[in-house]
Design a protein around this motif. Structure first.
Motif, mmCIF file in Angstrom:
data_model
loop_
_atom_site.group_PDB
_atom_site.id
_atom_site.type_symbol
_atom_site.label_atom_id
_atom_site.label_comp_id
_atom_site.label_asym_id
_atom_site.label_seq_id
_atom_site.Cartn_x
_atom_site.Cartn_y
_atom_site.Cartn_z
ATOM 1 N N TYR A 256 53.517 13.722 -59.409
ATOM 2 C CA TYR A 256 53.025 13.074 -60.620
ATOM 3 C C TYR A 256 52.829 14.120 -61.706
ATOM 4 C CZ TYR A 256 48.657 14.723 -58.574
ATOM 5 O OH TYR A 256 47.685 15.499 -57.989
ATOM 6 N N PHE B 152 50.535 14.949 -65.180
ATOM 7 C CA PHE B 152 49.288 14.556 -65.837
ATOM 8 C C PHE B 152 48.978 15.495 -66.990
ATOM 9 C CE2 PHE B 152 47.905 17.618 -62.700
ATOM 10 C CZ PHE B 152 46.846 18.301 -63.301
ATOM 11 N N HIS C 55 46.510 17.779 -68.615
ATOM 12 C CA HIS C 55 45.307 18.486 -68.189
ATOM 13 C C HIS C 55 44.244 18.558 -69.286
ATOM 14 C CE1 HIS C 55 47.257 22.220 -69.824
ATOM 15 N NE2 HIS C 55 46.010 22.489 -70.143
ATOM 16 N N LEU D 191 40.925 14.323 -60.084
ATOM 17 C CA LEU D 191 42.049 14.478 -59.151
ATOM 18 C C LEU D 191 41.637 15.316 -57.946
ATOM 19 C CD1 LEU D 191 44.992 15.098 -61.652
ATOM 20 C CD2 LEU D 191 44.434 12.978 -60.429
ATOM 21 N N HIS E 99 50.952 22.956 -57.721
ATOM 22 C CA HIS E 99 50.613 22.655 -59.105
ATOM 23 C C HIS E 99 51.482 23.535 -59.996
ATOM 24 C CE1 HIS E 99 47.707 21.663 -62.369
ATOM 25 N NE2 HIS E 99 48.104 22.841 -62.817
ATOM 26 N N ASN F 91 50.924 19.438 -70.190
ATOM 27 C CA ASN F 91 51.328 18.686 -68.998
ATOM 28 C C ASN F 91 51.487 19.561 -67.767
ATOM 29 O OD1 ASN F 91 51.870 15.884 -70.068
ATOM 30 N ND2 ASN F 91 53.036 17.154 -71.499
ATOM 31 N N ILE G 190 47.455 7.910 -58.617
ATOM 32 C CA ILE G 190 48.333 7.559 -59.740
ATOM 33 C C ILE G 190 47.599 6.693 -60.761
ATOM 34 C CG2 ILE G 190 50.410 6.241 -60.372
ATOM 35 C CD1 ILE G 190 51.652 7.238 -57.718
ATOM 36 N N GLU H 225 44.590 7.006 -61.800
ATOM 37 C CA GLU H 225 43.623 7.754 -62.621
ATOM 38 C C GLU H 225 44.136 7.829 -64.064
ATOM 39 O OE1 GLU H 225 40.604 9.155 -62.098
ATOM 40 O OE2 GLU H 225 40.539 8.462 -60.022
ATOM 41 N N VAL I 188 47.139 10.193 -65.660
ATOM 42 C CA VAL I 188 48.243 10.482 -64.742
ATOM 43 C C VAL I 188 49.432 9.635 -65.172
ATOM 44 C CG1 VAL I 188 49.088 10.308 -62.366
ATOM 45 C CG2 VAL I 188 46.759 11.100 -62.813
ATOM 46 N N ARG I 189 50.606 10.275 -65.278
ATOM 47 C CA ARG I 189 51.826 9.571 -65.672
ATOM 48 C C ARG I 189 52.946 9.923 -64.707
ATOM 49 N NH1 ARG I 189 49.794 12.048 -70.259
ATOM 50 N NH2 ARG I 189 51.291 13.701 -70.504
ATOM 51 N N GLY J 228 54.025 8.927 -61.829
ATOM 52 C CA GLY J 228 53.758 9.103 -60.408
ATOM 53 C C GLY J 228 54.796 8.413 -59.544
#
Length: 162
Positions: free
Chosen positions: A59, A61, A63, A72, A88, A95, A117, A119, A122-123, A125
């Motif tokens: 996913y 996201f 930050h 997360l 990570h 992003n 996903i 949350e 979050v994009r 996912g």
């Protein structure tokens, strides 16, 4: 090994040969086997989640989203028993991409992925699930030799389902 014959019209055979060449297969048989495996796994995915699996959750996201990193992390800590590893990566100034390797009961893995996903912030996912068979025996073999864990702890092996 079972053998069977299929007939394809010339255009479909040509397209299939182009596909297998692009994917690096050396012959049609292995390509057909992989297509059949993919179809079987796809059918398993349509069924209600049962059994165990291994999975990769990826996913993207933002930050900068307020307290998202903490949320997360909290979700991951609440499900530490499912997480094998996490990676990570910073994509740009805003992003991040995370990839989380999971294993456990399929229903729990899917619920974890859905919660993460969902949350806010979050994009993109996506969860890739592979059904597994679980061997929970304490005695097993490594390199042909019998092996028992000294502490007697349960040791579980996950094998892709056949």
């Amino acid at each position: 090994m079972e053998r069977f014959t299929i007939s394809l019209d010339a255009q479909l055979a040509e397209q299939f040969d182009a596909l297998i060449a692009a994917r690096g297969y050396s012959h049609r048989s292995e390509a057909v086997r992989d297509l059949i495996r993919a179809a079987i796994e796809s059918d398993r995915q349509r069924q209600a989640p049962t059994g165990h699996c291994v999975a990769n959750l990826s996913y993207v996201f933002d930050h900068h989203e307020r307290e998202l990193a903490e949320r997360l992390t909290a979700v991951q800590h609440d499900h530490h028993d499912l997480i094998v590893a996490a990676m990570h990566s910073h994509l740009d100034h805003a992003n991040c991409l995370e990839s989380v390797i999971l294993k456990g009961p399929t229903a729990e893995v899917r619920a974890f992925a859905d919660a993460l996903i969902a949350e806010r912030g979050v994009r993109h996912g996506a969860l890739n699930v592979i059904a597994t068979e679980v061997d929970g025996g304490r005695d097993h073999r490594h390199g042909g030799k019998a092996h028992r864990h000294a502490d007697g702890a349960a040791h579980v092996h996950y094998r892709p389902a056949r």
